[in-house]
Scaffold this motif. Structure first.
Motif, short mmCIF file in Angstrom:
data_model
loop_
_atom_site.label_atom_id
_atom_site.label_comp_id
_atom_site.label_asym_id
_atom_site.label_seq_id
_atom_site.Cartn_x
_atom_site.Cartn_y
_atom_site.Cartn_z
N ILE A 32 3.50 8.59 2.30
CA ILE A 32 4.26 9.70 1.74
C ILE A 32 3.98 10.95 2.57
O ILE A 32 2.83 11.37 2.71
N ASP A 33 5.04 11.53 3.12
CA ASP A 33 4.95 12.78 3.86
C ASP A 33 5.42 13.89 2.93
O ASP A 33 6.62 14.17 2.81
N GLU B 105 0.83 -1.20 0.00
CA GLU B 105 0.00 0.00 0.00
C GLU B 105 0.86 1.25 0.00
O GLU B 105 1.87 1.32 0.72
N ILE B 106 0.47 2.22 -0.80
CA ILE B 106 1.09 3.53 -0.81
C ILE B 106 0.03 4.52 -0.34
O ILE B 106 -0.98 4.72 -1.01
N PRO C 152 14.29 10.03 3.01
CA PRO C 152 14.15 11.15 2.07
C PRO C 152 13.57 10.68 0.75
O PRO C 152 13.89 9.60 0.26
N PHE C 153 12.69 11.49 0.19
CA PHE C 153 12.04 11.12 -1.07
C PHE C 153 11.85 12.37 -1.93
O PHE C 153 11.15 13.29 -1.55
N ASN C 154 12.47 12.33 -3.08
CA ASN C 154 12.33 13.42 -4.03
C ASN C 154 11.25 13.04 -5.02
O ASN C 154 11.44 12.13 -5.85
N GLY D 87 -0.72 14.02 -6.49
CA GLY D 87 0.36 14.84 -7.02
C GLY D 87 1.54 15.02 -6.10
O GLY D 87 2.30 15.99 -6.24
N VAL D 88 1.74 14.11 -5.15
CA VAL D 88 2.87 14.21 -4.22
C VAL D 88 3.94 13.17 -4.56
O VAL D 88 4.78 12.84 -3.73
#
Length: 225
Positions: free
Chosen positions: A198-199, A72-73, A221-223, A79-80
């Motif tokens: 996703i933050d 699950e996401i 970290p996530f770009n 749009g993030v």
């Protein structure tokens, strides 16, 4: 790998002197005499698909998306980067000739963006559904068929029973299952093998659940771009 049966070694000339079993000796006699051994069954290692995000793969017990399970996401808004998170794995699957199926996505995929991400568009298939119930049924059938490399879905109002059916179908069809759900779903338990939130504000990912290990306490970290 199934059971392995090894034939006894050729008899030496003096075997009769050391109690060689008679020609009509039964299987049990051969086993007891340690002239025959029987192997056990060895389960196949579960498949894993690297996410393409090194920091995320490093903290996941299996090192990527579980290949035969539901992941699950969870995200608070569209749009993030919620789709981009899956693109590297989907690109590898499509380039290997695997079918990628999108079941009732909230928006029609923008083909140039998917292609730029390395996804072979001829391997991308879109399934429409008239209702959330139909969408769940279609996703389950695609997963269970075993003919897809990955099935992407956006379950709406899915309860634990519906999600469990998707999980079982993914295991049955040995297929990567990805489900995008609203962030508030994190309050409820889920049968999914992996849950990632996703933050967007912190440009980070949080692993909420990962089968086979403890969820890491730190964010990754996530770009998204």
């Amino acid at each position: 790998m199934g059971a392995v049966l090894a034939w006894p070694q050729p008899l030496a000339a003096n075997d009769a002197a050391v109690g060689t079993p008679a020609p009509d000796a039964g299987l049990e006699d051969l086993l007891d005499g340690r002239r025959l051994w029987k192997g056990g069954s060895f389960p196949a290692a579960p498949s894993v698909h690297a996410t393409g995000h090194a920091a995320l793969d490093a903290v996941l017990p299996a090192g990527g998306w579980p290949g035969s399970a539901l992941s699950e996401i969870l995200h608070a808004a569209e749009g993030v980067g919620e789709i981009r998170l899956a693109w590297p794995a989907l690109a590898r699957l499509s380039q290997a000739g695997e079918r990628i199926v999108l079941v009732a996505p909230p928006h029609r995929p923008f083909a140039p963006a998917w292609q730029s991400a390395g996804i072979a568009l001829e391997r991308l298939h879109l399934v429409n559904a008239e209702s959330p119930k139909d969408a769940l049924w279609a996703a389950e059938q695609c997963l269970r068929s075993g003919s897809c490399g990955a099935v992407l879905c956006w379950p709406q109002l899915a309860d634990d029973r519906a999600l469990r059916r998707l999980q079982v179908a993914a295991e049955t069809g040995q297929t990567l299952a990805l489900a995008w759900r609203p962030l508030q779903a994190a309050r409820n338990p889920s049968p999914a093998a992996l849950r990632i939130a996703i933050d967007a504000a912190a440009s980070a990912l949080r692993v909420l659940k990962c089968r086979g290990g403890m969820a890491p306490p730190q964010s990754i970290p996530f770009n998204a771009h």
